[in-house]
Design a protein around this motif. Structure first.
Motif, PDB file in Angstrom:
ATOM      1  N   TYR A 277       0.865  -1.190   0.000  1.00  0.00           N
ATOM      2  CA  TYR A 277       0.000   0.000   0.000  1.00  0.00           C
ATOM      3  C   TYR A 277       0.898   1.235   0.000  1.00  0.00           C
ATOM      4  N   TRP A 278       1.027   1.861  -1.146  1.00  0.00           N
ATOM      5  CA  TRP A 278       1.776   3.105  -1.259  1.00  0.00           C
ATOM      6  C   TRP A 278       0.794   4.230  -1.561  1.00  0.00           C
ATOM      7  N   VAL A 279       1.286   5.451  -1.404  1.00  0.00           N
ATOM      8  CA  VAL A 279       0.471   6.584  -1.812  1.00  0.00           C
ATOM      9  C   VAL A 279       1.362   7.543  -2.607  1.00  0.00           C
ATOM     10  N   ALA A 280       0.818   8.078  -3.705  1.00  0.00           N
ATOM     11  CA  ALA A 280       1.546   9.078  -4.505  1.00  0.00           C
ATOM     12  C   ALA A 280       0.871  10.422  -4.257  1.00  0.00           C
ATOM     13  N   ILE A 281       1.637  11.391  -3.772  1.00  0.00           N
ATOM     14  CA  ILE A 281       1.072  12.711  -3.446  1.00  0.00           C
ATOM     15  C   ILE A 281       1.681  13.738  -4.397  1.00  0.00           C
ATOM     16  N   ILE A 282       0.844  14.529  -5.038  1.00  0.00           N
ATOM     17  CA  ILE A 282       1.380  15.480  -6.016  1.00  0.00           C
ATOM     18  C   ILE A 282       1.939  16.722  -5.313  1.00  0.00           C
ATOM     19  N   MET A 283       2.899  17.380  -5.963  1.00  0.00           N
ATOM     20  CA  MET A 283       3.528  18.576  -5.382  1.00  0.00           C
ATOM     21  C   MET A 283       2.576  19.764  -5.413  1.00  0.00           C
ATOM     22  N   ARG A 284       1.901  19.965  -6.554  1.00  0.00           N
ATOM     23  CA  ARG A 284       1.066  21.165  -6.682  1.00  0.00           C
ATOM     24  C   ARG A 284      -0.165  21.055  -5.783  1.00  0.00           C
ATOM     25  N   ASN A 285      -0.662  22.226  -5.349  1.00  0.00           N
ATOM     26  CA  ASN A 285      -1.777  22.159  -4.396  1.00  0.00           C
ATOM     27  C   ASN A 285      -3.076  22.727  -4.965  1.00  0.00           C
ATOM     28  N   ASP A 286      -3.175  22.722  -6.325  1.00  0.00           N
ATOM     29  CA  ASP A 286      -4.388  23.274  -6.918  1.00  0.00           C
ATOM     30  C   ASP A 286      -5.316  22.197  -7.473  1.00  0.00           C
ATOM     31  N   ILE A 287      -5.065  20.940  -7.115  1.00  0.00           N
ATOM     32  CA  ILE A 287      -5.991  19.875  -7.521  1.00  0.00           C
ATOM     33  C   ILE A 287      -6.559  19.289  -6.229  1.00  0.00           C
ATOM     34  N   GLN A 288      -7.837  19.556  -5.995  1.00  0.00           N
ATOM     35  CA  GLN A 288      -8.410  19.100  -4.726  1.00  0.00           C
ATOM     36  C   GLN A 288      -8.874  17.647  -4.796  1.00  0.00           C
ATOM     37  N   SER A 289      -9.482  17.303  -5.920  1.00  0.00           N
ATOM     38  CA  SER A 289     -10.062  15.958  -6.005  1.00  0.00           C
ATOM     39  C   SER A 289     -10.253  15.574  -7.461  1.00  0.00           C
ATOM     40  N   LEU A 290     -10.879  14.421  -7.636  1.00  0.00           N
ATOM     41  CA  LEU A 290     -11.244  13.908  -8.963  1.00  0.00           C
ATOM     42  C   LEU A 290     -11.992  14.968  -9.775  1.00  0.00           C
ATOM     43  N   ARG A 291     -12.842  15.728  -9.117  1.00  0.00           N
ATOM     44  CA  ARG A 291     -13.643  16.765  -9.784  1.00  0.00           C
ATOM     45  C   ARG A 291     -12.784  17.828 -10.469  1.00  0.00           C
ATOM     46  N   SER A 292     -11.535  18.010 -10.001  1.00  0.00           N
ATOM     47  CA  SER A 292     -10.684  19.069 -10.561  1.00  0.00           C
ATOM     48  C   SER A 292      -9.955  18.632 -11.829  1.00  0.00           C
ATOM     49  N   LEU A 293      -9.981  17.334 -12.140  1.00  0.00           N
ATOM     50  CA  LEU A 293      -9.089  16.828 -13.203  1.00  0.00           C
ATOM     51  C   LEU A 293      -9.589  17.114 -14.618  1.00  0.00           C
ATOM     52  N   ASN A 294      -8.651  17.483 -15.507  1.00  0.00           N
ATOM     53  CA  ASN A 294      -8.939  17.618 -16.944  1.00  0.00           C
ATOM     54  C   ASN A 294      -7.656  17.291 -17.734  1.00  0.00           C
ATOM     55  N   HIS A 295      -7.667  17.553 -19.033  1.00  0.00           N
ATOM     56  CA  HIS A 295      -6.546  17.089 -19.872  1.00  0.00           C
ATOM     57  C   HIS A 295      -5.208  17.740 -19.491  1.00  0.00           C
ATOM     58  N   HIS A 296      -5.254  18.872 -18.794  1.00  0.00           N
ATOM     59  CA  HIS A 296      -3.995  19.488 -18.348  1.00  0.00           C
ATOM     60  C   HIS A 296      -3.238  18.555 -17.380  1.00  0.00           C
ATOM     61  N   HIS A 297      -3.969  17.631 -16.778  1.00  0.00           N
ATOM     62  CA  HIS A 297      -3.349  16.784 -15.753  1.00  0.00           C
ATOM     63  C   HIS A 297      -2.964  15.395 -16.261  1.00  0.00           C
ATOM     64  N   LEU A 298      -3.188  15.170 -17.559  1.00  0.00           N
ATOM     65  CA  LEU A 298      -2.934  13.816 -18.085  1.00  0.00           C
ATOM     66  C   LEU A 298      -1.463  13.403 -17.943  1.00  0.00           C
ATOM     67  N   ASN A 299      -0.553  14.334 -18.231  1.00  0.00           N
ATOM     68  CA  ASN A 299       0.873  13.993 -18.129  1.00  0.00           C
ATOM     69  C   ASN A 299       1.243  13.620 -16.701  1.00  0.00           C
ATOM     70  N   LEU A 300       0.681  14.367 -15.769  1.00  0.00           N
ATOM     71  CA  LEU A 300       0.938  14.098 -14.358  1.00  0.00           C
ATOM     72  C   LEU A 300       0.417  12.698 -13.975  1.00  0.00           C
ATOM     73  N   LEU A 301      -0.812  12.417 -14.357  1.00  0.00           N
ATOM     74  CA  LEU A 301      -1.418  11.124 -14.007  1.00  0.00           C
ATOM     75  C   LEU A 301      -0.654   9.966 -14.643  1.00  0.00           C
ATOM     76  N   LYS A 302      -0.291  10.157 -15.911  1.00  0.00           N
ATOM     77  CA  LYS A 302       0.437   9.081 -16.609  1.00  0.00           C
ATOM     78  C   LYS A 302       1.846   8.931 -16.037  1.00  0.00           C
ATOM     79  N   GLY A 303       2.429  10.059 -15.655  1.00  0.00           N
ATOM     80  CA  GLY A 303       3.773  10.024 -15.060  1.00  0.00           C
ATOM     81  C   GLY A 303       3.771   9.224 -13.763  1.00  0.00           C
ATOM     82  N   ILE A 304       2.740   9.438 -12.951  1.00  0.00           N
ATOM     83  CA  ILE A 304       2.649   8.684 -11.684  1.00  0.00           C
ATOM     84  C   ILE A 304       2.479   7.196 -11.988  1.00  0.00           C
TER      85      ILE A 304
END
Ligand code: M7G
Length: 291
Positions: free
Chosen positions: A171-198
């Motif tokens: 059980y690991w957790v990946a925490i993003i550095m930026r603090n402007d994504i609160q939840s699933l509701r905030s996600l859009n194509h700008h975040h695809l690279n981040l999600l794929k990178g993780i």
């Protein structure tokens, strides 16, 4: 931690799951609320091969034909209980761990704006202080498995507080550095690279560290999460009892990526049902709105 356990004065049992053998106790330490949880750990490989030789003082023994059963004492040398303490514990912590009926909320985008978002913004910032402590290198520094401090695409991967350290229950957790994504509701194509990178980094690390193939891992996002600083849960698929992998809470990362690739604003437009305890302030906020 030893001292906190010694000072703990029990008030009541918050919850007890006999199946997972996980208990949450509410009490106080120096006039402030504290929650202590006990969870029986799984047997280690070295214990498994010694189970019969370490069994003694059998009680309540029964026998029928080829079947026998009873209660025994097991003398184990290793620590065998996973213990967690939250101190001082807030009302929100108490409501989170208290046994209660869970309910399904059907969250439309409008209800998100009217009820969920105001709840999220009302949460005190210090609720995610533990996240900032990790990101700023103030806590759990020696536990970090991977970090990339680049702001846009950066993230930290470390063992989740819930992990017992075994590969089967990874059980690991990946925490993003930026603090402007609160939840699933905030996600859009700008975040695809981040999600794929993780996703790619997790696959690589699990392979390097444990020889685990990517199809042995479950990567998911909670909606609702307890902490509104975006993070991704990573568990071994063999950890079937992992808390929070249920429908109504866990959204597979692959599905999330695919939804956004198909529709950029999927998570702003979709109705997202979620399950929540009926004593949770968010559930109460939904009830108030109904009245
Ligand atoms: P969540 O979906 O916001 O909440 O996930 P929930 O799963 O607890 O309902 C937060 C994740 O971070 C959970 O898996 C927690 O076990 C984990 N976590 C929480 N805290 C306070 C800590 C911590 O201090 N350190 C670490 N390593 N993990 C934590």
């Amino acid at each position: 931690m030893d001292q906190l356990i010694e000072q703990f004065q029990l008030e009541r049992i918050l919850s007890h799951d006999p199946r997972t053998k996980h208990v949450y106790l509410l009490g106080h330490i120096n006039d402030q609320h504290a929650i202590v949880s006990f969870e029986k750990a799984r047997y280690s490989d070295s214990e498994l091969v010694e189970l019969t030789s370490r069994t003694s003082n059998l009680e309540d023994c029964n026998n029928n034909n080829i079947y026998s059963w009873g209660m025994g004492h097991l003398k184990l040398d290793k620590a065998n209980t996973h213990i967690k303490i939250i101190y001082p514990a807030t009302e929100l912590h108490i409501r989170k761990y208290e046994h209660q009926q869970r309910r399904m909320i059907i969250e439309t985008p409008l209800l998100y704006k009217q009820i969920t978002l105001p709840y999220i913004t009302s949460l005190p910032l210090d609720r995610i202080q533990w996240v900032y402590n990790i990101l700023q290198g103030k806590s759990e520094t020696d536990r970090i498995i991977y970090q990339d401090k680049e702001n846009e695409k950066g993230f930290v991967i470390l063992p989740d507080m819930k992990w017992d350290g075994t590969q089967e229950s990874l059980y690991w957790v990946a925490i993003i550095m930026r603090n402007d994504i609160q939840s699933l509701r905030s996600l859009n194509h700008h975040h695809l690279n981040l999600l794929k990178g993780i996703r790619d980094t997790v696959y690589q690390l699990a392979k390097e560290k444990y020889g685990m193939d990517k199809d042995l891992l479950r990567l998911f996002i909670h909606y609702q999460p307890s902490y509104y600083h975006f993070h991704i849960h990573i568990t071994a698929i063999s950890f079937v009892d992992a808390p929070g992998i249920v429908v109504g809470q866990a959204h597979l990362l692959d599905t999330v990526i695919d939804n956004i690739e198909l529709y950029n604003d999927y998570y702003q437009k979709a109705t997202l049902p979620f399950i929540i305890g009926e004593r949770h302030p968010l559930y109460l906020a939904y009830q108030e709105k109904k009245e």
